[in-house]
Design a protein around this motif. Structure first.
Motif, PDB file in Angstrom:
ATOM      1  N   ALA A   1      99.699 -29.203  -4.899  1.00  0.00           N
ATOM      2  CA  ALA A   1      98.960 -29.409  -3.650  1.00  0.00           C
ATOM      3  C   ALA A   1      99.680 -30.465  -2.819  1.00  0.00           C
ATOM      4  O   ALA A   1     100.173 -31.460  -3.361  1.00  0.00           O
ATOM      5  N   PRO A   2      99.779 -30.262  -1.496  1.00  0.00           N
ATOM      6  CA  PRO A   2     100.431 -31.263  -0.651  1.00  0.00           C
ATOM      7  C   PRO A   2      99.731 -32.621  -0.782  1.00  0.00           C
ATOM      8  O   PRO A   2      98.513 -32.695  -0.756  1.00  0.00           O
ATOM      9  N   ASP A   3     100.518 -33.662  -0.933  1.00  0.00           N
ATOM     10  CA  ASP A   3      99.961 -34.997  -1.077  1.00  0.00           C
ATOM     11  C   ASP A   3     100.870 -35.993  -0.363  1.00  0.00           C
ATOM     12  O   ASP A   3     101.980 -36.285  -0.834  1.00  0.00           O
ATOM     13  N   PRO A   4     100.434 -36.509   0.801  1.00  0.00           N
ATOM     14  CA  PRO A   4     101.276 -37.458   1.543  1.00  0.00           C
ATOM     15  C   PRO A   4     101.684 -38.689   0.735  1.00  0.00           C
ATOM     16  O   PRO A   4     102.658 -39.349   1.070  1.00  0.00           O
ATOM     17  N   ALA A   5     100.970 -39.005  -0.334  1.00  0.00           N
ATOM     18  CA  ALA A   5     101.335 -40.161  -1.167  1.00  0.00           C
ATOM     19  C   ALA A   5     102.690 -39.951  -1.840  1.00  0.00           C
ATOM     20  O   ALA A   5     103.335 -40.920  -2.255  1.00  0.00           O
ATOM     21  N   TYR A   6     103.132 -38.687  -1.960  1.00  0.00           N
ATOM     22  CA  TYR A   6     104.425 -38.384  -2.578  1.00  0.00           C
ATOM     23  C   TYR A   6     105.552 -38.323  -1.552  1.00  0.00           C
ATOM     24  O   TYR A   6     106.649 -37.871  -1.849  1.00  0.00           O
ATOM     25  N   ARG A   7     105.272 -38.797  -0.361  1.00  0.00           N
ATOM     26  CA  ARG A   7     106.297 -38.982   0.679  1.00  0.00           C
ATOM     27  C   ARG A   7     106.484 -40.483   0.809  1.00  0.00           C
ATOM     28  O   ARG A   7     105.620 -41.181   1.322  1.00  0.00           O
ATOM     29  N   VAL A   8     107.594 -40.989   0.280  1.00  0.00           N
ATOM     30  CA  VAL A   8     107.792 -42.433   0.192  1.00  0.00           C
ATOM     31  C   VAL A   8     109.053 -42.865   0.929  1.00  0.00           C
ATOM     32  O   VAL A   8     109.999 -42.090   1.079  1.00  0.00           O
TER      33      VAL A   8
END
Length: 196
Positions: free
Chosen positions: A75-82
């Motif tokens: 599932a898309p999760d902005p927390a995994y864009r670092v």
């Protein structure tokens, strides 16, 4: 109001707009906050395009396209864009020999290490460069369980890279073609390219 006053106001507004674009937009660089709803929609659109290419593309690794119903994604999760700190190599001529899944080898240029925080832990990944493209070859806790055991790849957008930072979007990490078809030879992440 005189014509001169109007011109001065317009000129002043133009200078303010130019300063805003230069200082605010230019400074925001790769750390620009994202709209989570828009981000998720763009990611879903990209995934739909990828599925379509796997279903119909001549370079698709899928052998039975008629029964292909799409890839499985997290599932898309902005927390995994670092945003990661870059630690470039002082010696720009360093090379890395990477073993391929078929036993052959490829040579990459060592570009930098990316150091970042994810889920409260500090991780460090190697960025390699080949043919002008920047890539991270990595394994994580999902390797061999939910994702391809040989590891996944993350292509880096040079527009989201500065001299000191880079955006790593693990939502865009992907399995190589050899995960779907053993006829393909894929680079295997070298040792010490794992993150938790």
């Amino acid at each position: 109001m005189t014509t001169r006053t109007i011109l001065l106001i317009v000129l002043g507004l133009g200078i303010i707009a130019l300063l805003y674009v230069t200082l605010v937009d230019g400074q925001s660089g790769i750390d620009t906050p994202i709209d989570p709803v828009r981000y998720k929609q763009e990611l879903m659109d990209e995934r739909a395009k990828k599925d379509q290419n796997f279903r119909t593309g001549s370079d698709s690794p899928i052998t039975n396209k008629a029964q292909f119903s799409g890839l499985t994604y997290f599932a898309p999760d902005p927390a995994y864009r670092v945003t990661a700190r870059l630690e470039p190599f002082a010696d720009k001529t360093q090379k890395l020999v990477v073993r391929m899944s078929d036993g052959s080898e490829e040579v990459y240029e060592k570009f930098a290490h990316a150091v970042f925080q994810l889920q409260g832990e500090t991780s460090r990944l190697l960025i390699v460069k080949a043919d002008g493209e920047y890539t991270v070859l990595f394994q994580d806790a999902t390797s061999g369980k939910e994702t391809y055991g040989g590891g996944r790849y993350l292509e880096l957008d040079s527009k989201q890279m500065s001299d000191t930072q880079v955006v790593l979007d693990f939502n865009a990490a992907y399995n190589p073609y050899c995960a779907y078809n053993p006829g393909y030879a894929c680079p295997l992440p070298p040792p010490k390219t794992n993150y938790r």
